[in-house]
Scaffold this motif. Structure first.
Motif, PDB file in Angstrom:
ATOM      1  N   LEU A  13       0.934  -1.359   0.053  1.00 41.60           N
ATOM      2  CA  LEU A  13       0.008  -0.066   0.022  1.00 41.60           C
ATOM      3  C   LEU A  13       0.989   1.066  -0.097  1.00 41.60           C
ATOM      4  O   LEU A  13       0.707   2.171  -0.694  1.00 41.60           O
ATOM      5  N   LEU A  14       1.988   1.254   0.744  1.00 41.48           N
ATOM      6  CA  LEU A  14       3.041   2.315   1.033  1.00 41.48           C
ATOM      7  C   LEU A  14       3.395   2.703  -0.346  1.00 41.48           C
ATOM      8  O   LEU A  14       3.697   3.709  -1.162  1.00 41.48           O
ATOM      9  N   TYR A  15       3.840   1.489  -1.101  1.00 47.70           N
ATOM     10  CA  TYR A  15       4.731   1.510  -2.241  1.00 47.70           C
ATOM     11  C   TYR A  15       3.593   2.084  -3.510  1.00 47.70           C
ATOM     12  O   TYR A  15       4.037   2.945  -4.423  1.00 47.70           O
ATOM     13  N   SER A  16       2.640   1.479  -3.569  1.00 48.94           N
ATOM     14  CA  SER A  16       1.745   1.786  -4.631  1.00 48.94           C
ATOM     15  C   SER A  16       0.912   3.233  -4.356  1.00 48.94           C
ATOM     16  O   SER A  16       0.998   3.948  -5.507  1.00 48.94           O
ATOM     17  N   GLN A  17       0.809   3.853  -3.239  1.00 53.51           N
ATOM     18  CA  GLN A  17       0.151   4.985  -3.015  1.00 53.51           C
ATOM     19  C   GLN A  17       1.192   6.313  -3.278  1.00 53.51           C
ATOM     20  O   GLN A  17       1.117   7.286  -3.371  1.00 53.51           O
ATOM     21  N   ASN A  26      -8.206   1.188  -4.110  1.00 52.81           N
ATOM     22  CA  ASN A  26      -8.305  -0.132  -4.883  1.00 52.81           C
ATOM     23  C   ASN A  26      -7.544  -1.354  -4.429  1.00 52.81           C
ATOM     24  O   ASN A  26      -7.923  -2.362  -4.624  1.00 52.81           O
ATOM     25  N   GLU A  27      -6.422  -0.625  -3.871  1.00 51.99           N
ATOM     26  CA  GLU A  27      -5.304  -1.830  -3.340  1.00 51.99           C
ATOM     27  C   GLU A  27      -5.869  -2.898  -2.427  1.00 51.99           C
ATOM     28  O   GLU A  27      -5.906  -4.062  -2.288  1.00 51.99           O
ATOM     29  N   MET A  28      -6.824  -2.232  -1.518  1.00 49.51           N
ATOM     30  CA  MET A  28      -7.281  -2.846  -0.275  1.00 49.51           C
ATOM     31  C   MET A  28      -8.580  -3.930  -0.800  1.00 49.51           C
ATOM     32  O   MET A  28      -8.673  -4.904  -0.246  1.00 49.51           O
ATOM     33  N   LYS A  29      -9.012  -3.617  -1.847  1.00 50.19           N
ATOM     34  CA  LYS A  29      -9.920  -4.576  -2.274  1.00 50.19           C
ATOM     35  C   LYS A  29      -9.480  -5.686  -2.954  1.00 50.19           C
ATOM     36  O   LYS A  29      -9.793  -6.963  -2.543  1.00 50.19           O
ATOM     37  N   ALA A  30      -8.327  -5.577  -3.700  1.00 47.20           N
ATOM     38  CA  ALA A  30      -7.571  -6.736  -4.287  1.00 47.20           C
ATOM     39  C   ALA A  30      -7.011  -7.533  -3.208  1.00 47.20           C
ATOM     40  O   ALA A  30      -7.078  -8.620  -2.913  1.00 47.20           O
ATOM     41  N   ILE A  31      -6.307  -6.960  -2.045  1.00 49.93           N
ATOM     42  CA  ILE A  31      -5.674  -7.506  -1.110  1.00 49.93           C
ATOM     43  C   ILE A  31      -6.683  -8.225  -0.089  1.00 49.93           C
ATOM     44  O   ILE A  31      -6.266  -9.679   0.237  1.00 49.93           O
ATOM     45  N   ARG A  32      -7.749  -7.542   0.185  1.00 47.62           N
ATOM     46  CA  ARG A  32      -8.901  -8.493   1.120  1.00 47.62           C
ATOM     47  C   ARG A  32      -9.514  -9.479   0.540  1.00 47.62           C
ATOM     48  O   ARG A  32      -9.498 -10.621   1.128  1.00 47.62           O
ATOM     49  N   LEU A  78      -6.606  -5.996  -9.134  1.00 48.37           N
ATOM     50  CA  LEU A  78      -5.905  -7.342  -8.838  1.00 48.37           C
ATOM     51  C   LEU A  78      -4.889  -7.835  -9.997  1.00 48.37           C
ATOM     52  O   LEU A  78      -4.168  -8.366  -9.768  1.00 48.37           O
ATOM     53  N   GLU A  79      -5.368  -7.331 -11.039  1.00 48.88           N
ATOM     54  CA  GLU A  79      -4.461  -7.654 -12.186  1.00 48.88           C
ATOM     55  C   GLU A  79      -3.089  -6.980 -12.124  1.00 48.88           C
ATOM     56  O   GLU A  79      -2.103  -7.308 -12.508  1.00 48.88           O
ATOM     57  N   LYS A  80      -3.267  -5.568 -11.728  1.00 51.04           N
ATOM     58  CA  LYS A  80      -2.071  -4.749 -11.443  1.00 51.04           C
ATOM     59  C   LYS A  80      -1.110  -5.301 -10.339  1.00 51.04           C
ATOM     60  O   LYS A  80      -0.035  -5.543 -10.507  1.00 51.04           O
ATOM     61  N   LEU A  81      -1.793  -5.971  -9.364  1.00 46.95           N
ATOM     62  CA  LEU A  81      -0.882  -6.368  -8.223  1.00 46.95           C
ATOM     63  C   LEU A  81      -0.306  -7.801  -8.816  1.00 46.95           C
ATOM     64  O   LEU A  81       1.001  -8.163  -8.367  1.00 46.95           O
ATOM     65  N   GLN A  82      -0.977  -8.706  -9.699  1.00 48.17           N
ATOM     66  CA  GLN A  82      -0.474  -9.862 -10.121  1.00 48.17           C
ATOM     67  C   GLN A  82       0.738  -9.401 -11.174  1.00 48.17           C
ATOM     68  O   GLN A  82       1.847 -10.086 -10.922  1.00 48.17           O
ATOM     69  N   LYS A  83       0.659  -8.312 -11.611  1.00 49.89           N
ATOM     70  CA  LYS A  83       1.876  -7.709 -12.631  1.00 49.89           C
ATOM     71  C   LYS A  83       2.860  -7.553 -11.838  1.00 49.89           C
ATOM     72  O   LYS A  83       4.060  -7.827 -12.155  1.00 49.89           O
ATOM     73  N   PHE A  84       2.891  -6.686 -10.733  1.00 49.54           N
ATOM     74  CA  PHE A  84       3.483  -6.335  -9.805  1.00 49.54           C
ATOM     75  C   PHE A  84       4.516  -7.561  -9.140  1.00 49.54           C
ATOM     76  O   PHE A  84       5.844  -7.493  -9.016  1.00 49.54           O
ATOM     77  N   LEU A  85       3.634  -8.589  -8.770  1.00 48.24           N
ATOM     78  CA  LEU A  85       4.212  -9.674  -8.131  1.00 48.24           C
ATOM     79  C   LEU A  85       5.361 -10.428  -9.054  1.00 48.24           C
ATOM     80  O   LEU A  85       6.310 -10.815  -8.549  1.00 48.24           O
ATOM     81  N   VAL A  86       4.665 -10.422 -10.593  1.00 46.58           N
ATOM     82  CA  VAL A  86       5.504 -11.154 -11.525  1.00 46.58           C
ATOM     83  C   VAL A  86       6.894 -10.049 -11.929  1.00 46.58           C
ATOM     84  O   VAL A  86       8.030 -10.837 -11.869  1.00 46.58           O
ATOM     85  N   ASP A  87       6.538  -9.088 -12.028  1.00 42.88           N
ATOM     86  CA  ASP A  87       7.697  -8.055 -12.506  1.00 42.88           C
ATOM     87  C   ASP A  87       8.698  -8.105 -11.211  1.00 42.88           C
ATOM     88  O   ASP A  87      10.090  -8.081 -11.414  1.00 42.88           O
ATOM     89  N   LYS A  88       8.482  -8.305  -9.870  1.00 49.09           N
ATOM     90  CA  LYS A  88       9.324  -8.195  -9.014  1.00 49.09           C
ATOM     91  C   LYS A  88       9.843  -9.577  -8.600  1.00 49.09           C
ATOM     92  O   LYS A  88      10.444  -9.893  -7.633  1.00 49.09           O
ATOM     93  N   LYS A  89       9.601 -10.718  -9.320  1.00 45.82           N
ATOM     94  CA  LYS A  89       9.994 -11.974  -9.029  1.00 45.82           C
ATOM     95  C   LYS A  89       9.484 -12.637  -7.935  1.00 45.82           C
ATOM     96  O   LYS A  89      10.372 -13.322  -7.306  1.00 45.82           O
ATOM     97  N   ILE A  90       8.407 -12.305  -7.338  1.00 45.27           N
ATOM     98  CA  ILE A  90       8.107 -12.936  -6.146  1.00 45.27           C
ATOM     99  C   ILE A  90       7.402 -13.918  -6.371  1.00 45.27           C
ATOM    100  O   ILE A  90       7.316 -14.930  -5.527  1.00 45.27           O
TER     101      ILE A  90
END
Length: 566
Positions: A13-17, A26-32, A78-90
């Protein structure tokens, strides 16, 4: 949230905001949604185990938990979060797209749904007239709550402001000046949120006396409370807590971070319970109403008695004045004024400034102009003076709203164009000319319309100038230049013939002129032409060329006149 996802949630949330600050998280909708899915399958949340199955289930959770528009934005993040996790190799790389469709856009919809949307966004005209009648009774016969509500609405009716910003006004909010013609002008010193800032909202002349009266009533209503706040300031209390008020002497608003209004200056500064119909006023404690205070008085109460399902015995301003069937919201007034401005031709840039919006794209959401109302702007758009063109046909825009209308009157479509009126049936097929109306055989020009004739002459001059460039390009051997040159010649020929007919003194004003062309092309013809191919078998089009003077109006125009009773 569960402690197993809390560290990641805070960091993300800190990173995105930080990168993209927004008021809607909208980050919280995806995370929750991910938390709910993974907690259901296990005792904790492991971000490393997020896969397409988890995301699909999370999207379904969002779809079931939010409205269509909010769900779409939740799925998008949710799609944005998935791309973030892939880009950061998480997580391991895979492709996943938001499966939630965007909610239906009803802003510019016609027909039943469009009418329902407009009725929901615009206030009941009878409710506004009822408030005006209550306001006109006189301040001596109104309760403090009636004075507050009717005066607040009167101010909101002067400019499409947000009702929450109303309570930023100071007692000296009126601003007097002169306009560029030397006439006196009255304005309200306003603060608009959402990034716009301070501005003077000019009051329409028809509303000046009403606004002055409304402000005077509110100043009298808040006079004692402001005097009490001033006395506290003079005791050198300073910043701190005064009777439960943090940050005294300034009002601490929940919104409007840059607003600086002292309790002793606020137009709406009141004592606690001053507007209450049953409780006594506490003249030792300051209180500032808000948008909820106003909205609650504009509709039947939804509050329930403590410990029961029975509605509280609280009446709205309408119910107190025997208008029990009426209700409205403050935001409907903002929609109403934007629509009125748009109907009467206010430019987008000026409307954006008047409404205190930082982005002019937001005007679209607040505009609820009926399709029929656009026709009233015809004389303004075309420059025609109705008084001097009474003999010219009036083109009305008709819209089919039912299947029966489409089936029985499929040729009713008629639209204004730059040079005349288009009678193409858009129900059957789209425009094949891409707005190149001057060469279209479905355009009807009206003799006597001097403004459109002048446009046609300017178009002819422009085409003749461009013809020289096309000729030079063709002589240089540029690929495709010959095709452009031939099309330009056709356009010049048509413009010349139309101008000859429209300036022919033997034809009376109001005569309908329609052209025909032997080179009329369909979408298929254009595609074949671009690829240097011809139709097989070749179809010979036997039609009269040049410009025709119609002895009778086109079918669409005839039906329009019949419907109008002329």
């Amino acid at each position: 949230m569960d402690e197993t996802i809390m560290p990641f949630s805070k960091a993300y949330l800190l990173y995105s905001q930080t990168l993209n600050p927004a008021k809607t998280f909208n980050e919280m909708k995806a995370i929750r949604s991910i938390e709910k899915v993974m907690m259901r399958a296990d005792d904790g949340v492991d971000v490393l185990n997020i896969n397409s199955v988890v995301l699909d289930q999370a999207a379904q959770e969002i779809r079931e938990s939010y409205s269509s528009q909010a769900a779409y934005h939740g799925g998008a993040h949710l799609e944005k979060l998935q791309k973030f996790l892939v880009d950061k190799k998480i997580i391991k790389p895979f492709t996943w797209l938001n499966p939630i469709k965007r909610g239906e856009d009803t802003v510019e919809k016609v027909g039943k749904k469009g009418a329902e949307h407009r009725n929901k966004k615009l206030p009941d005209e009878n409710a506004l007239l009822a408030l005006a009648e209550i306001f006109a009774i006189g301040k001596e016969r109104l309760s403090p709550r009636d004075l507050f509500t009717t005066s607040a609405v009167a101010i909101l009716l002067t400019a499409p402001a947000r009702a929450s910003e109303l309570f930023y006004l100071k007692a000296d909010c009126l601003h007097e000046d002169v306009d560029r013609h030397g006439n006196k002008a009255l304005g309200i010193k306003w603060y608009s949120g959402k990034g716009y800032g301070h501005e003077v909202e000019w009051v329409p002349s028809a509303m000046e006396s009403t606004v002055r009266e409304a402000v005077n009533r509110l100043k009298n209503l808040s006079k004692s409370a402001r005097k009490f706040a001033k006395s506290l300031e003079q005791r050198s209390v300073g910043d701190g807590v005064v009777e439960g008020i943090t940050g005294f002497p300034f009002v601490q608003y929940k919104t409007g971070d840059d607003v600086s209004v002292k309790w002793s200056e606020g137009l709406f500064t009141l004592f606690q319970n001053q507007l209450h119909t049953k409780k006594g006023t506490n003249e030792q404690k300051l209180w500032m109403p808000n948008i909820n205070t106003l909205n609650e008085d504009l509709a039947p109460t939804k509050k329930k008695k403590r410990g029961t399902n029975e509605l509280a015995d609280v009446k709205s301003v309408f119910e107190r004045s025997d208008y029990s069937s009426y209700k409205m919201t403050t935001h409907q007034i903002r929609h109403l004024l934007t629509t009125i401005a748009k109907v009467n031709g206010m430019e987008t840039e000026l409307l954006t400034k008047w409404a205190g919006r930082a982005n002019e794209k937001h005007n679209r959401v607040y505009n609820h102009t009926l399709p029929e109302q656009y026709n009233k702007q015809l004389s303004v758009i075309t420059g025609n003076d109705k008084a001097s063109n009474e003999n010219l046909p009036v083109i009305e825009i008709l819209k089919p709203e039912t299947i029966q209308e489409i089936n029985t009157n499929a040729s009713l479509t008629a639209h204004q164009t730059e040079f005349g009126a288009c009678i193409h049936d858009y129900i059957i097929s789209p425009c094949s000319k891409h707005r190149n109306c001057v060469t279209c055989a479905e355009q009807v020009c009206i003799k006597g319309d001097e403004v459109k004739l002048e446009r046609l002459k300017k178009r002819l001059a422009s085409e003749q100038l461009l013809l020289e460039s096309d000729k030079a390009a063709m002589d240089d051997g540029s690929i495709g230049a010959d095709r452009h040159y031939n099309k330009r010649l056709e356009t010049i020929k048509i413009c010349s013939e139309l101008i000859d007919r429209l300036t022919d003194d033997s034809l009376p004003d109001g005569t309908l002129i329609k052209l025909s062309s032997e080179v009329e092309m369909s979408h298929l013809d254009k595609a074949l032409d671009i690829n240097n191919r011809k139709r097989l078998p070749k179809i010979e089009k036997k039609r009269q060329t040049g410009v025709q003077t119609l002895n009778r109006p086109p079918h669409a125009l005839a039906k329009l006149k019949m419907l109008r009773g002329s």
